[in-house]
Design a protein around this motif. Sequence first.
Motif, short mmCIF file in Angstrom:
data_model
loop_
_atom_site.label_atom_id
_atom_site.label_comp_id
_atom_site.label_asym_id
_atom_site.label_seq_id
_atom_site.Cartn_x
_atom_site.Cartn_y
_atom_site.Cartn_z
N GLN A 312 0.81 -1.21 0.00
CA GLN A 312 0.00 0.00 0.00
C GLN A 312 0.85 1.27 0.00
O GLN A 312 0.31 2.37 0.15
N LEU A 313 2.15 1.11 -0.19
CA LEU A 313 3.05 2.26 -0.29
C LEU A 313 3.71 2.27 -1.66
O LEU A 313 3.87 1.22 -2.29
N PRO A 314 4.16 3.44 -2.12
CA PRO A 314 4.81 3.52 -3.43
C PRO A 314 6.25 3.04 -3.37
O PRO A 314 6.76 2.67 -2.30
N ALA A 315 6.90 3.10 -4.51
CA ALA A 315 8.24 2.53 -4.64
C ALA A 315 9.36 3.47 -4.25
O ALA A 315 10.53 3.07 -4.26
N SER A 316 9.05 4.72 -3.90
CA SER A 316 10.12 5.66 -3.58
C SER A 316 9.61 6.77 -2.69
O SER A 316 8.39 7.07 -2.68
N PRO A 317 10.49 7.43 -1.94
CA PRO A 317 10.07 8.58 -1.14
C PRO A 317 9.48 9.70 -1.98
O PRO A 317 8.55 10.40 -1.53
N GLU A 318 9.98 9.89 -3.20
CA GLU A 318 9.49 10.96 -4.07
C GLU A 318 8.03 10.78 -4.44
O GLU A 318 7.30 11.76 -4.63
N GLU A 319 7.59 9.54 -4.57
CA GLU A 319 6.20 9.26 -4.88
C GLU A 319 5.30 9.35 -3.65
O GLU A 319 4.10 9.53 -3.77
N LEU A 320 5.90 9.23 -2.48
CA LEU A 320 5.15 9.19 -1.23
C LEU A 320 4.98 10.57 -0.59
O LEU A 320 3.89 10.91 -0.10
N LEU A 321 6.03 11.37 -0.60
CA LEU A 321 6.09 12.58 0.20
C LEU A 321 5.94 13.83 -0.66
O LEU A 321 6.33 13.85 -1.83
N THR A 322 5.40 14.88 -0.06
CA THR A 322 5.24 16.14 -0.79
C THR A 322 6.59 16.80 -1.01
O THR A 322 7.53 16.59 -0.21
N PRO A 323 6.75 17.60 -2.07
CA PRO A 323 8.01 18.31 -2.30
C PRO A 323 8.44 19.16 -1.10
O PRO A 323 9.63 19.21 -0.77
N ARG A 324 7.47 19.81 -0.47
CA ARG A 324 7.81 20.65 0.69
C ARG A 324 8.41 19.81 1.81
O ARG A 324 9.41 20.20 2.44
N TYR A 325 7.81 18.66 2.09
CA TYR A 325 8.31 17.83 3.18
C TYR A 325 9.66 17.19 2.81
O TYR A 325 10.55 17.07 3.66
N LEU A 326 9.82 16.79 1.57
CA LEU A 326 11.12 16.27 1.14
C LEU A 326 12.22 17.30 1.36
O LEU A 326 13.33 16.97 1.84
N ASN A 327 11.94 18.54 1.05
CA ASN A 327 12.92 19.60 1.25
C ASN A 327 13.19 19.82 2.74
O ASN A 327 14.34 20.06 3.15
N TRP A 328 12.15 19.70 3.56
CA TRP A 328 12.31 19.85 5.01
C TRP A 328 13.18 18.73 5.58
O TRP A 328 14.01 18.95 6.46
N LEU A 329 13.01 17.51 5.05
CA LEU A 329 13.84 16.39 5.49
C LEU A 329 15.31 16.60 5.12
O LEU A 329 16.22 16.21 5.85
N LYS A 330 15.53 17.24 3.98
CA LYS A 330 16.90 17.51 3.55
C LYS A 330 17.53 18.64 4.35
O LYS A 330 18.76 18.69 4.52
N HIS A 331 16.69 19.55 4.85
CA HIS A 331 17.18 20.70 5.61
C HIS A 331 16.32 20.84 6.87
O HIS A 331 15.54 21.78 7.01
N PRO A 332 16.46 19.92 7.82
CA PRO A 332 15.55 19.90 8.97
C PRO A 332 15.73 21.11 9.89
O PRO A 332 16.83 21.62 10.09
N SER A 333 14.60 21.54 10.44
CA SER A 333 14.58 22.64 11.39
C SER A 333 13.36 22.46 12.28
O SER A 333 12.50 21.61 12.02
N GLY A 334 13.27 23.25 13.33
CA GLY A 334 12.09 23.26 14.17
C GLY A 334 11.72 21.89 14.72
O GLY A 334 12.56 21.15 15.22
#
Length: 417
Positions: A312-334
């Motif tokens: 029930q999940l896709p084959a990659s993080p890019e298909e699963l997560l929003t662009p905004r959240y992917l960017n947040w994971l790459k540059h975590p804050s808060g």
Amino acid sequence: MKIRFVGTRISRVLVGTALVVSGAGCAASSGGHAVAAAGRSDAAGGRGTVVSVTPVVHMSRAQVRAYLGGEGLASRPRGGVSGFKVLYRTVSATGRPTVASGVVVLPSGATGALRAVSFTHGTHAGRSTAGSVAADGQSRIAAVYYAAAGYAGVAPDYLGLGEGPGAHPYLDAASEASASLDMLRAARAVATRQGRGLERGVLVTGFSQGGQAAMALGRQLQSGTDPYLRLGALAPVSGTYDLRRAQLPASLRAQSSLDSRVSAFNLAYATVAWNRFHHLYKTPSEVFQAPYDTTAERLFDGSHDESDIFPQLPASPEELLTPRYLNWLKHPSGALLRAIRAADGTCDWAPDVPVRLYGASGDEQVTFDNTRNCVRTLRAHGTRPQVVDYGTGAGTDHFATLHRALPDTLHWFQTRT
């Protein structure tokens, strides 16, 4: 008897999912019912107090050999083993009183004090795959393995898994350590009730998520938190020690050596768990793309195992997560940075006991950079850990490191005790 992984080939590449034994009669249960209040190892009603004990394993020497041999673990058991599901008092991730479960396996027949080996397991999404519940769970197999060699095999389920209430705070190092330490306190009481004692020095190991947990537990034991228990040796395997600088970058990198489907699973699990404690989002659509924004939280509610979740999940993080959240994971804050810091830092101390880290540079689920970074941090504190790199190629995938490290850690512990 043939040992296999649960479900499809996809579930085989999960970080630390349960090893499953197929075939009847290998883990013969002694039956019986829960034995309430089997002893207390802390203040009355306090942390580590045993709530109940239920016999779950009783195997002869021949049955132990068949059980472990079917898993590909060559062994020369000293005798049979008896194991117990233990429910005990501990604290939640927010410090409130709660209960957790785990399994304690003891060698049969012998007398005198035992050395405990604490094994902290890899990632489980479903509570029913924990070692106290599943006769073929990863941590029960490990506990039987060490008990067959004459040790007390102690394996916590962590919070929210097995028979513990609530949701599992995935990758929260502090609660992994507290639940594991209280499990050792409970194991001491269980061993006493069985006419055995536990020696003070605890041998600590764990796999994948459990490698991180083992490092956190080792630090707690060395700190003197418990007046009786102390750290004896430390041998984690393929641990996720550095999310921020190793695991997350590798999971999100284009052309990564990590399995993208596994990375998607792990990121989904972590995101849902982190949101419960660190409040990353108000609605799932902020972090999960459709249609996963309507299903992710339900999938990780503890009632689904990996064989349910993966399709029930896709084959990659890019298909699963929003662009905004992917960017947040790459540059975590808060809030996200706080969640990551709650997982990281388990290597940022100076063990005063022998330390050996196991892993493989060919690991397709947990990048070996985790181990490299852990070693670098330990050395900065003046510790000189030994490192075993199983390398690349055949026999170096994630689960192979567990299969190889179980006998290797046992042999190393035997030379240290």
